[in-house]
Write an enzyme that holds these catalytic residues in place. Sequence first.
Site, PDB file in Angstrom:
ATOM      1  N   LYS A  14       5.157   5.272   3.226  1.00  0.00           N
ATOM      2  CA  LYS A  14       5.955   4.030   3.251  1.00  0.00           C
ATOM      3  C   LYS A  14       6.706   3.815   1.934  1.00  0.00           C
ATOM      4  CE  LYS A  14       2.393   1.304   4.052  1.00  0.00           C
ATOM      5  NZ  LYS A  14       1.213   2.184   4.200  1.00  0.00           N
ATOM      6  N   ARG A  89       0.708  -6.483   8.022  1.00  0.00           N
ATOM      7  CA  ARG A  89      -0.435  -5.589   8.215  1.00  0.00           C
ATOM      8  C   ARG A  89      -1.423  -6.144   9.237  1.00  0.00           C
ATOM      9  NH1 ARG A  89       0.091  -2.725   3.036  1.00  0.00           N
ATOM     10  NH2 ARG A  89      -1.313  -0.965   2.999  1.00  0.00           N
ATOM     11  N   ARG A 128      -2.904  11.681  -4.878  1.00  0.00           N
ATOM     12  CA  ARG A 128      -2.283  10.606  -5.652  1.00  0.00           C
ATOM     13  C   ARG A 128      -3.306   9.984  -6.600  1.00  0.00           C
ATOM     14  NH1 ARG A 128       0.475   5.548  -2.759  1.00  0.00           N
ATOM     15  NH2 ARG A 128      -1.695   5.074  -2.302  1.00  0.00           N
ATOM     16  N   ARG A 134      -5.035   5.320  -9.317  1.00  0.00           N
ATOM     17  CA  ARG A 134      -5.128   4.063  -8.561  1.00  0.00           C
ATOM     18  C   ARG A 134      -6.552   3.843  -8.085  1.00  0.00           C
ATOM     19  NH1 ARG A 134      -0.478   2.605  -4.155  1.00  0.00           N
ATOM     20  NH2 ARG A 134      -2.253   1.938  -2.901  1.00  0.00           N
ATOM     21  N   ARG A 145      -9.919   1.959   4.164  1.00  0.00           N
ATOM     22  CA  ARG A 145      -8.511   1.593   4.417  1.00  0.00           C
ATOM     23  C   ARG A 145      -8.032   2.156   5.762  1.00  0.00           C
ATOM     24  NH1 ARG A 145      -6.213   3.994  -0.875  1.00  0.00           N
ATOM     25  NH2 ARG A 145      -4.144   3.394  -0.142  1.00  0.00           N
TER      26      ARG A 145
HETATM   27  P1  B4P Z   1       2.736   6.204   0.487  1.00  0.00           P
HETATM   28  O1  B4P Z   1       2.304   6.197   1.901  1.00  0.00           O
HETATM   29  O2  B4P Z   1       4.191   6.070   0.223  1.00  0.00           O
HETATM   30  O3  B4P Z   1       1.793   5.116  -0.152  1.00  0.00           O
HETATM   31  P2  B4P Z   1       1.889   3.527  -0.145  1.00  0.00           P
HETATM   32  O4  B4P Z   1       3.190   3.019   0.324  1.00  0.00           O
HETATM   33  O5  B4P Z   1       1.530   3.162  -1.505  1.00  0.00           O
HETATM   34  O6  B4P Z   1       0.835   3.030   0.934  1.00  0.00           O
HETATM   35  P3  B4P Z   1      -0.550   2.303   0.806  1.00  0.00           P
HETATM   36  O7  B4P Z   1      -0.817   1.803   2.186  1.00  0.00           O
HETATM   37  O8  B4P Z   1      -1.542   3.254   0.230  1.00  0.00           O
HETATM   38  O9  B4P Z   1      -0.490   1.149  -0.280  1.00  0.00           O
HETATM   39  P4  B4P Z   1      -0.010  -0.362  -0.398  1.00  0.00           P
HETATM   40  O10 B4P Z   1       0.519  -0.439  -1.764  1.00  0.00           O
HETATM   41  O11 B4P Z   1       0.895  -0.788   0.700  1.00  0.00           O
HETATM   42  O12 B4P Z   1       2.367   7.563  -0.301  1.00  0.00           O
HETATM   43  C1  B4P Z   1       1.089   8.089  -0.460  1.00  0.00           C
HETATM   44  C2  B4P Z   1       1.142   9.442  -1.173  1.00  0.00           C
HETATM   45  O13 B4P Z   1       1.648  10.448  -0.305  1.00  0.00           O
HETATM   46  C3  B4P Z   1       2.049   9.479  -2.413  1.00  0.00           C
HETATM   47  O14 B4P Z   1       1.370  10.136  -3.438  1.00  0.00           O
HETATM   48  C4  B4P Z   1       3.267  10.283  -1.982  1.00  0.00           C
HETATM   49  O15 B4P Z   1       3.830  11.013  -3.035  1.00  0.00           O
HETATM   50  C5  B4P Z   1       2.684  11.200  -0.927  1.00  0.00           C
HETATM   51  N1  B4P Z   1       3.656  11.562   0.116  1.00  0.00           N
HETATM   52  C6  B4P Z   1       4.535  10.730   0.727  1.00  0.00           C
HETATM   53  N2  B4P Z   1       5.261  11.404   1.656  1.00  0.00           N
HETATM   54  C7  B4P Z   1       4.796  12.707   1.633  1.00  0.00           C
HETATM   55  C8  B4P Z   1       5.140  13.892   2.372  1.00  0.00           C
HETATM   56  N3  B4P Z   1       6.095  13.901   3.311  1.00  0.00           N
HETATM   57  N4  B4P Z   1       4.454  15.027   2.113  1.00  0.00           N
HETATM   58  C9  B4P Z   1       3.479  15.039   1.163  1.00  0.00           C
HETATM   59  N5  B4P Z   1       3.125  13.963   0.418  1.00  0.00           N
HETATM   60  C10 B4P Z   1       3.767  12.804   0.656  1.00  0.00           C
HETATM   61  O16 B4P Z   1      -1.372  -1.226  -0.251  1.00  0.00           O
HETATM   62  C11 B4P Z   1      -2.467  -1.150  -1.149  1.00  0.00           C
HETATM   63  C12 B4P Z   1      -3.520  -2.231  -0.834  1.00  0.00           C
HETATM   64  O17 B4P Z   1      -2.986  -3.572  -1.095  1.00  0.00           O
HETATM   65  C13 B4P Z   1      -4.009  -2.328   0.624  1.00  0.00           C
HETATM   66  O18 B4P Z   1      -5.064  -1.408   0.914  1.00  0.00           O
HETATM   67  C14 B4P Z   1      -4.468  -3.813   0.711  1.00  0.00           C
HETATM   68  O19 B4P Z   1      -5.755  -3.996   0.147  1.00  0.00           O
HETATM   69  C15 B4P Z   1      -3.469  -4.555  -0.159  1.00  0.00           C
HETATM   70  N6  B4P Z   1      -2.337  -5.072   0.645  1.00  0.00           N
HETATM   71  C16 B4P Z   1      -1.037  -4.638   0.551  1.00  0.00           C
HETATM   72  N7  B4P Z   1      -0.265  -5.301   1.438  1.00  0.00           N
HETATM   73  C17 B4P Z   1      -1.077  -6.153   2.122  1.00  0.00           C
HETATM   74  C18 B4P Z   1      -0.870  -7.063   3.196  1.00  0.00           C
HETATM   75  N8  B4P Z   1       0.325  -7.216   3.752  1.00  0.00           N
HETATM   76  N9  B4P Z   1      -1.949  -7.758   3.663  1.00  0.00           N
HETATM   77  C19 B4P Z   1      -3.154  -7.620   3.105  1.00  0.00           C
HETATM   78  N10 B4P Z   1      -3.433  -6.754   2.095  1.00  0.00           N
HETATM   79  C20 B4P Z   1      -2.400  -6.017   1.607  1.00  0.00           C
END
Ligand code: B4P
Length: 190
Positions: A14, A89, A128, A134, A145
Site C-alpha cells: 500500500k 480498516r 522491512r 519498525r 496483524r
Molecule cells: P507496504 O505494504 O507498502 O507496507 P505498509 O503500507 O506500511 O502497510 P502496513 O499495513 O504494514 O502498515 P500501516 O502503516 O498502514 O510494504 C511492506 C514492505 O513490502 C515494504 O518493505 C516494501 O518495500 C515491500 N514491498 C512492497 N511492494 C513489494 C513488491 N512488489 N515486491 C517485494 N517487496 C515489496 O499500519 C501500521 C499499524 O498502524 C497497523 O497495524 C495498526 O495498528 C495501525 N493503524 C494504521 N491505520 C489504522 C486504521 N485505519 N485503524 C486502526 N489502526 C490503524
Amino acid sequence: MLNIVIFGAPGSGKGTQSEKLIEKYGLAHISTGDVLRGEIKAGSALGKLAEGYISKGQLVPDEVIIDMLAEVLDSKKDSKGVIFDGFPRTIPQGEALDAMLQERGQAVSAVVSLEVDEAELVDRLLKRGQLSGRSDDNEETIKSRLDVYKNQTSPLKEHYNKQGKLHGIPGMGKIDEIFARITEAIDNVK
Ligand code: B4P
C-alpha cells in the site's frame, strides 16, 4: 475529485504504490499508519495511546482514528483528490469515510485491493523489520496483524464490491508491473 482507497493486508504494498500514485496523479496522501507513527515520535497523548495497540499488532480504536481522519481530511481540502492508504480498516471506518466524503459533496472513486499470498507478506514484513527496525515488523506481531486483517479489514471488500468500486489487483511481482495494473484500473474510472 479523485479519491482512491488503497487496500490490502499488511505488507501488500500500500505505502509503496501510494508513493507512485501521488507522483503520477498529483493527489494528496493520507496514511493513517504514518500519522500514528508521527504522533508516537512526537510523544503526544494520541501517540502514547496508539503505541500500545500498534506494538501488539492490534487496530487503534475506530473512534480515535475517525476523529483523527476528519481533521486530516480538512487539511487536504484544496487538493485534486486523496489517496487513502491504510484507511478504512473496519466496516465502521468505511461507513464513516463514506459519510465524511458525502458531507463534503464527494465520494470514494475507486478501491484498489492488492492481493498477495500470505507467505510473501510475512517475508516482506520480516525484511522491512530488519531494515527499518519498525516495532510491529516482528514474527509474533505480524501474525496478529494478518489475523486482524482477515477478521476485521477484509469484510470491507464486500462493502465496496456492493458499491461497484472494488478493483482486485494481483500484488505479486515487480513494483512497476503492479503499478501499471493499478493505473489501468484507475484510468478506467477517471
Ligand atoms: P507496504 O505494504 O507498502 O507496507 P505498509 O503500507 O506500511 O502497510 P502496513 O499495513 O504494514 O502498515 P500501516 O502503516 O498502514 O510494504 C511492506 C514492505 O513490502 C515494504 O518493505 C516494501 O518495500 C515491500 N514491498 C512492497 N511492494 C513489494 C513488491 N512488489 N515486491 C517485494 N517487496 C515489496 O499500519 C501500521 C499499524 O498502524 C497497523 O497495524 C495498526 O495498528 C495501525 N493503524 C494504521 N491505520 C489504522 C486504521 N485505519 N485503524 C486502526 N489502526 C490503524
